[in-house]
Scaffold this motif. Structure first.
Motif, PDB file in Angstrom:
ATOM      1  N   GLY A   1       0.812  -1.217   0.000  1.00  0.00           N
ATOM      2  CA  GLY A   1       0.000   0.000   0.000  1.00  0.00           C
ATOM      3  C   GLY A   1       0.842   1.261   0.000  1.00  0.00           C
ATOM      4  O   GLY A   1       2.072   1.228  -0.099  1.00  0.00           O
ATOM      5  N   HIS A   2       0.169   2.386   0.132  1.00  0.00           N
ATOM      6  CA  HIS A   2       0.839   3.684   0.106  1.00  0.00           C
ATOM      7  C   HIS A   2       1.479   3.979   1.461  1.00  0.00           C
ATOM      8  O   HIS A   2       1.072   3.448   2.494  1.00  0.00           O
ATOM      9  N   ILE A   3       2.471   4.854   1.425  1.00  0.00           N
ATOM     10  CA  ILE A   3       2.999   5.400   2.667  1.00  0.00           C
ATOM     11  C   ILE A   3       1.979   6.427   3.146  1.00  0.00           C
ATOM     12  O   ILE A   3       1.676   7.387   2.443  1.00  0.00           O
ATOM     13  N   LYS A   4       1.423   6.205   4.298  1.00  0.00           N
ATOM     14  CA  LYS A   4       0.321   7.056   4.758  1.00  0.00           C
ATOM     15  C   LYS A   4       0.772   8.035   5.826  1.00  0.00           C
ATOM     16  O   LYS A   4       1.843   7.885   6.410  1.00  0.00           O
ATOM     17  N   GLU A   5      -0.053   9.024   6.076  1.00  0.00           N
ATOM     18  CA  GLU A   5       0.214   9.974   7.153  1.00  0.00           C
ATOM     19  C   GLU A   5      -0.286   9.354   8.452  1.00  0.00           C
ATOM     20  O   GLU A   5      -1.441   9.508   8.832  1.00  0.00           O
ATOM     21  N   ALA A   6       0.597   8.660   9.107  1.00  0.00           N
ATOM     22  CA  ALA A   6       0.240   7.978  10.351  1.00  0.00           C
ATOM     23  C   ALA A   6       0.327   8.940  11.525  1.00  0.00           C
ATOM     24  O   ALA A   6       1.151   9.856  11.539  1.00  0.00           O
ATOM     25  N   HIS A   7      -0.513   8.733  12.518  1.00  0.00           N
ATOM     26  CA  HIS A   7      -0.538   9.577  13.716  1.00  0.00           C
ATOM     27  C   HIS A   7       0.423   9.043  14.771  1.00  0.00           C
ATOM     28  O   HIS A   7       0.437   7.850  15.068  1.00  0.00           O
ATOM     29  N   ALA A   8       1.210   9.942  15.336  1.00  0.00           N
ATOM     30  CA  ALA A   8       2.042   9.564  16.481  1.00  0.00           C
ATOM     31  C   ALA A   8       1.158   9.324  17.697  1.00  0.00           C
ATOM     32  O   ALA A   8       1.406   8.430  18.501  1.00  0.00           O
ATOM     33  N   LEU A   9       0.114  10.136  17.823  1.00  0.00           N
ATOM     34  CA  LEU A   9      -0.892   9.966  18.872  1.00  0.00           C
ATOM     35  C   LEU A   9      -2.192   9.527  18.215  1.00  0.00           C
ATOM     36  O   LEU A   9      -2.511   9.975  17.110  1.00  0.00           O
ATOM     37  N   GLN A  10      -2.924   8.694  18.852  1.00  0.00           N
ATOM     38  CA  GLN A  10      -4.123   8.120  18.240  1.00  0.00           C
ATOM     39  C   GLN A  10      -5.212   9.176  18.049  1.00  0.00           C
ATOM     40  O   GLN A  10      -5.629   9.848  18.996  1.00  0.00           O
ATOM     41  N   ASN A  11      -5.690   9.270  16.804  1.00  0.00           N
ATOM     42  CA  ASN A  11      -6.641  10.317  16.433  1.00  0.00           C
ATOM     43  C   ASN A  11      -7.949  10.217  17.220  1.00  0.00           C
ATOM     44  O   ASN A  11      -8.482  11.218  17.683  1.00  0.00           O
TER      45      ASN A  11
END
Length: 222
Positions: free
Chosen positions: A66-76
């Protein structure tokens, strides 16, 4: 001793990353780009905003999907939601905005990053995990997972792992961008101020790399 650290030695590896000595590489190299009137610190910030590399930091690279996504360091849907409240926004240093240039009494200009209101969906995100690994590696703290359980060793480890990886990613990218800027314009990046920045990035990179190897090994063994 301190002042000597603000100069590049002929025999040390060139800051451009060529693996040649500074004397054999960029010491007498002409700049490949036009000199800018902007402070080099601002040039680095602008380059960083435009050149953030997208890469998955998970140790099992062969399974990336898959794509490299904008992951959250803190859970949204958890921590960020608590911080954001009913307005669904938080305040953060905004690296995407043009930095303010603050003139000092001694004539120097200091770049300053503004604090901006950011949507909870965009807060604390970095492009450092693919879709697959973001979903499986952090399942214990993500969708459907209970709130933080201080008795859960797995949950504590994953929170710590994710926080560390995000910080390591930023330091790694900062060092890569410095190298790229030095490669293009070594003349502007040989000032004591910029060499001081380079030394700081070197130290951080060395420290983070040792810890990164330990953390990745621990993650694989979980």
């Amino acid at each position: 001793m301190f002042l000597s650290r603000l100069k590049l030695k002929d025999s040390e590896p060139c800051p451009c990353g060529s693996n040649k000595s500074f004397q054999e590489c960029c010491k007498v190299k002409e700049p490949q780009i036009k000199l800018s009137k902007k402070p080099v610190e601002v040039q680095i910030m602008e380059k960083m905003r435009a050149s953030m590399k997208k890469c998955c930091m998970h140790p099992d690279q062969e399974k990336c999907k898959g794509h490299i996504k904008e992951a959250h360091a803190l859970q949204n849907k958890k921590i960020i939601s608590l911080l954001a409240g009913s307005e669904h926004h938080v305040y953060m240093l905004n690296s995407k905005k043009q930095p303010l240039l603050i003139p000092l009494d001694n004539g120097e200009v200091v770049p300053m990053v503004e604090v901006s209101k950011v949507s909870a969906n965009d807060a604390t995100t970095e492009t450092c995990f693919c879709d697959y690994h973001d979903n499986i590696a952090f399942a214990v703290i993500e969708k459907g997972a209970p709130d933080f359980d201080e008795t859960s060793e797995a949950m504590k480890f994953v929170y710590a792992y994710k926080a560390f990886i995000f910080e390591y990613y930023k330091q790694r990218i900062a060092f890569d961008i410095f190298q790229s800027n030095f490669r293009e314009n070594p003349v502007a990046f040989k000032s004591p101020e910029m060499i001081g920045m380079y030394r700081m990035l070197q130290l951080k990179r060395q420290e983070f790399l040792k810890e990164f190897q330990l953390v990745q090994s621990g993650f694989q063994n979980k």
